[in-house]
Design a protein around this motif. Structure first.
Motif, mmCIF file in Angstrom:
data_model
loop_
_atom_site.group_PDB
_atom_site.id
_atom_site.type_symbol
_atom_site.label_atom_id
_atom_site.label_comp_id
_atom_site.label_asym_id
_atom_site.label_seq_id
_atom_site.Cartn_x
_atom_site.Cartn_y
_atom_site.Cartn_z
ATOM 1 N N UNK A 181 40.115 34.950 32.420
ATOM 2 C CA UNK A 181 40.761 35.646 33.509
ATOM 3 C C UNK A 181 39.871 35.811 34.721
ATOM 4 N N UNK A 182 40.390 36.495 35.711
ATOM 5 C CA UNK A 182 39.678 36.695 36.964
ATOM 6 C C UNK A 182 40.184 35.771 38.046
ATOM 7 N N UNK A 183 39.495 35.772 39.169
ATOM 8 C CA UNK A 183 39.899 34.959 40.316
ATOM 9 C C UNK A 183 39.727 33.478 40.006
ATOM 10 N N UNK A 184 40.490 32.651 40.699
ATOM 11 C CA UNK A 184 40.386 31.203 40.563
ATOM 12 C C UNK A 184 39.393 30.683 41.580
ATOM 13 N N UNK A 185 38.523 29.777 41.154
ATOM 14 C CA UNK A 185 37.484 29.245 42.019
ATOM 15 C C UNK A 185 38.000 28.066 42.818
ATOM 16 N N UNK A 186 37.659 26.850 42.433
ATOM 17 C CA UNK A 186 37.974 25.665 43.211
ATOM 18 C C UNK A 186 39.286 25.089 42.702
ATOM 19 N N UNK A 187 40.382 25.477 43.339
ATOM 20 C CA UNK A 187 41.685 25.024 42.895
ATOM 21 C C UNK A 187 41.925 25.418 41.451
ATOM 22 N N UNK A 188 42.559 24.518 40.712
ATOM 23 C CA UNK A 188 42.826 24.774 39.295
ATOM 24 C C UNK A 188 41.762 24.177 38.401
ATOM 25 N N UNK A 189 40.701 23.620 39.017
ATOM 26 C CA UNK A 189 39.696 22.938 38.216
ATOM 27 C C UNK A 189 38.843 23.919 37.437
ATOM 28 N N UNK A 190 38.539 25.070 38.031
ATOM 29 C CA UNK A 190 37.674 26.057 37.379
ATOM 30 C C UNK A 190 38.354 27.434 37.392
ATOM 31 N N UNK A 191 39.507 27.580 36.775
ATOM 32 C CA UNK A 191 40.177 28.877 36.837
ATOM 33 C C UNK A 191 39.733 29.808 35.726
ATOM 34 N N UNK A 192 39.814 31.082 36.018
ATOM 35 C CA UNK A 192 39.862 32.076 34.942
ATOM 36 C C UNK A 192 38.688 31.974 33.972
ATOM 37 N N UNK A 193 37.473 32.075 34.500
ATOM 38 C CA UNK A 193 36.287 31.900 33.667
ATOM 39 C C UNK A 193 35.649 33.209 33.235
ATOM 40 N N UNK A 194 36.374 34.316 33.377
ATOM 41 C CA UNK A 194 35.862 35.590 32.893
ATOM 42 C C UNK A 194 35.418 36.519 33.997
ATOM 43 N N UNK A 195 35.215 37.775 33.629
ATOM 44 C CA UNK A 195 34.878 38.801 34.612
ATOM 45 C C UNK A 195 33.867 39.804 34.062
ATOM 46 N N UNK A 196 33.265 40.539 35.001
ATOM 47 C CA UNK A 196 32.632 41.826 34.724
ATOM 48 C C UNK A 196 33.484 42.864 35.435
ATOM 49 N N UNK A 197 33.887 43.913 34.718
ATOM 50 C CA UNK A 197 34.798 44.892 35.301
ATOM 51 C C UNK A 197 34.260 46.305 35.161
ATOM 52 N N UNK A 198 34.811 47.189 35.985
ATOM 53 C CA UNK A 198 34.539 48.621 35.926
ATOM 54 C C UNK A 198 35.859 49.368 35.855
ATOM 55 N N UNK A 240 40.806 61.619 34.999
ATOM 56 C CA UNK A 240 41.529 60.428 34.577
ATOM 57 C C UNK A 240 40.767 59.170 34.960
ATOM 58 N N UNK A 241 41.178 58.061 34.365
ATOM 59 C CA UNK A 241 40.605 56.756 34.675
ATOM 60 C C UNK A 241 41.520 55.996 35.628
ATOM 61 N N UNK A 242 40.888 55.286 36.557
ATOM 62 C CA UNK A 242 41.629 54.548 37.560
ATOM 63 C C UNK A 242 41.872 53.103 37.178
ATOM 64 N N UNK A 243 42.361 52.337 38.135
ATOM 65 C CA UNK A 243 42.643 50.920 37.941
ATOM 66 C C UNK A 243 41.345 50.137 37.800
ATOM 67 N N UNK A 244 41.335 49.159 36.910
ATOM 68 C CA UNK A 244 40.143 48.351 36.691
ATOM 69 C C UNK A 244 39.742 47.620 37.967
ATOM 70 N N UNK A 245 38.451 47.595 38.238
ATOM 71 C CA UNK A 245 37.878 46.906 39.394
ATOM 72 C C UNK A 245 37.107 45.703 38.887
ATOM 73 N N UNK A 246 37.374 44.541 39.442
ATOM 74 C CA UNK A 246 36.618 43.346 39.080
ATOM 75 C C UNK A 246 35.348 43.289 39.928
ATOM 76 N N UNK A 247 34.200 43.444 39.298
ATOM 77 C CA UNK A 247 32.924 43.372 40.003
ATOM 78 C C UNK A 247 32.503 41.933 40.238
ATOM 79 N N UNK A 248 32.713 41.084 39.238
ATOM 80 C CA UNK A 248 32.340 39.669 39.326
ATOM 81 C C UNK A 248 33.416 38.839 38.644
#
Length: 502
Positions: A130-147, A158-166
């Motif tokens: 998951x996560x943002x897509x890089x160069x088109x569909x060639x390198x999509x969804x390679x993982x995240x670090x989240x908060x 309470x806890x808020x919406x997850x933030x993607x750090x990387x």
């Protein structure tokens, strides 16, 4: 936001579980395994990692699938971050977890690692997809670090919406399957399964800017594994009191069966920096193969871990890498403490924990009486000459109904009860359904909880050893502070400092 992890540059530490619940089944030697929660798919599926607890005893963890988008095995959902609230009045946990995050691909997918928390209660973790897509569909969804931010000013907090750090891209690094650690400055460290060709995995750092109170959006690569120096790290890192990092790779090394490695930290350079990775051990099959789990360390600096395969029967091992305090170096040949044979367990994929007497405890993913995995103990005999480890004991044989295939390790509370997760089994288990996983407690475990502070006052690593032991034993520093009746983590850390300066 300054992260204060239960694993930091001040000592080698880990994340653990503190739980309670129902569905008790008898085990060996009067021990009782209790199923605290059985996942059902919509509230999560397949907890691969253990949990952490806050100062109030609430539990937090991840499931690698499931959530509101779960339909069936063909549409399993992208995983969750959940909380199991603790009721201090009744002394019990909620029967149904509270979903803090439901991953949907864009914000991450398939978390297989546990969480860490900062002093403000914010949660941090990784997703392997998951996560943002890089160069088109060639390198999509390679993982995240989240908060997952914590709002202490809301009523109730309470806890808020997850933030993607990387968002990882395969052009740099990809697929973080392990959790994070943090140093005293708030910088985050972890590993990835893949990366830029011909990379076979990485060790990365996400620098923290204390002035801007933010993390870098692009990780710094400390190591690109190339096969010779290791390949495909599946586990997280630990750090010693000097900032050196240690870990394992599943493959690579001299025999392509995995390694134990060190990344030396040079505090005297300007700025301080990490050096070239050092291979401490190359697994060859006979001494173990394919380590999935990370390492732990004892007060003498000896490293301990597991391999998922290899050994005398090919079913995995428990090993020690001895440390020579006189030379300040590790042995190049490890010591095999256990070779699993199937009946006593098979294929351990989790890290170990050690009690106050040096006995080691862990889990195997498979094997045992029902081939659904085990909880095991390796007794330590301090009265032999030299001290030695005995024959493995299996107090729990999972049978599906009480859980199956534990991938995560164990943790203990102040009374010596052990806690863990299984990625299968539970209430949904049947001849046609492997089950969606459980959280369990093992009471009367034989685990001897360490005292408050076990480091030696006046020594350089006293703070690190004491902090590490508390984190491993009581469920992270936040739970240790609560369990030991400190008003805060800072108050406990001050007490450790005072103790070590005696």
């Amino acid at each position: 936001m300054h992260l204060k992890s239960s694993r930091s540059r001040g000592g080698i530490c880990g994340l653990v579980i503190i739980l309670l619940g129902a569905l008790a089944l008898p085990s060996a030697e009067g021990q009782t395994i209790t199923t605290l929660d059985s996942f059902n798919g919509t509230d999560g599926w397949g907890p691969y990692a253990g949990l952490i607890a806050d100062a109030n005893g609430n539990l937090f963890g991840t499931t690698q699938a499931g959530g509101p988008f779960f339909i069936d095995a063909a549409t399993p959902g992208d995983g969750t971050v959940f909380e199991v609230p603790y009721n201090g009045v009744t002394g019990s946990y909620a029967a149904t977890p509270t979903m803090l995050v439901s991953f949907n691909g864009t914000n991450g997918a398939s978390p297989t690692a546990g969480l860490i928390a900062d002093a403000n209660g914010n949660l941090f973790g990784t997703t392997q997809a998951g996560g943002a897509t890089s160069i088109g569909a060639e390198y999509p969804n390679d993982g995240t670090v989240f908060e997952v931010p914590y709002n202490n000013d809301s009523t109730p907090p309470s806890y808020g919406t997850a933030i993607t750090l990387v968002s990882f891209f395969n052009t740099v690094a990809s697929t973080p399957t392990a959790g994070l650690i943090a140093d005293a400055d708030g910088n985050l460290f972890g590993t990835t399964f893949g990366g830029t060709f011909p990379s076979e995995g990485t060790v990365f750092e996400i620098p923290y800017n204390a002035t801007a109170l933010s993390y870098a959006t692009t990780p710094t690569m400390l190591v690109n594994f190339n096969g010779t120096n290791g390949a495909i790290p599946q586990a997280g890192l630990i750090a010693d009191a000097n900032g050196n990092l240690f870990g394992t790779t599943q493959f690579g090394g001299a025999y392509s069966k995995g390694t134990v490695f060190e990344i030396p930290y040079n505090n005297n350079s300007t700025p301080p920096s990490y050096g070239t990775v050092i291979t401490l051990v190359s697994f060859n099959g006979t001494n173990g193969a394919l380590p999935y789990a990370g390492l732990i360390v004892d007060a003498n600096g000896n490293l301990f871990g597991t391999t998922s395969e290899g050994g005398a029967s090919g079913d995995g091992t428990v090993f020690e890498v001895p440390y020579n305090t006189a030379t300040g170096s590790y042995a190049t040949a490890l010591t095999t403490l256990v070779s699993f044979s199937g009946t006593d367990g098979a294929n351990p994929t989790a890290s170990l924990i050690a009690d106050a007497n040096g006995n080691l405890f862990g889990t195997t993913q498979l094997g045992g009486a029902y081939s659904e995995g085990t909880v095991f103990e390796i007794p330590y005999n301090n009265n032999s000459t030299p001290p030695s480890y005995g024959t493995v004991i299996t107090p729990v044989n999972f049978n599906g109904m009480n859980g199956g295939s534990p991938i995560a390790g164990l943790i203990a509370d102040a009374n010596g009860n052990l806690f863990g997760t299984t990625q299968a089994g539970g209430a949904s288990f049947s001849s046609t359904n492997a089950g969606y996983g459980t959280v369990f407690e093992l009471s009367v475990s034989g685990f001897i909880a360490p005292g408050w502070f076990v480091g030696t006052p006046g020594t350089a690593n006293c703070v690190g050893v004491s902090t590490s032991t508390l984190a491993h034993t009581y469920g992270g520093l936040a739970h240790a502070a609560s369990g030991l009746k400190f008003t805060s983590v800072s108050a406990m850390e001050s007490a450790i400092s005072s103790y070590c300066s005696q």
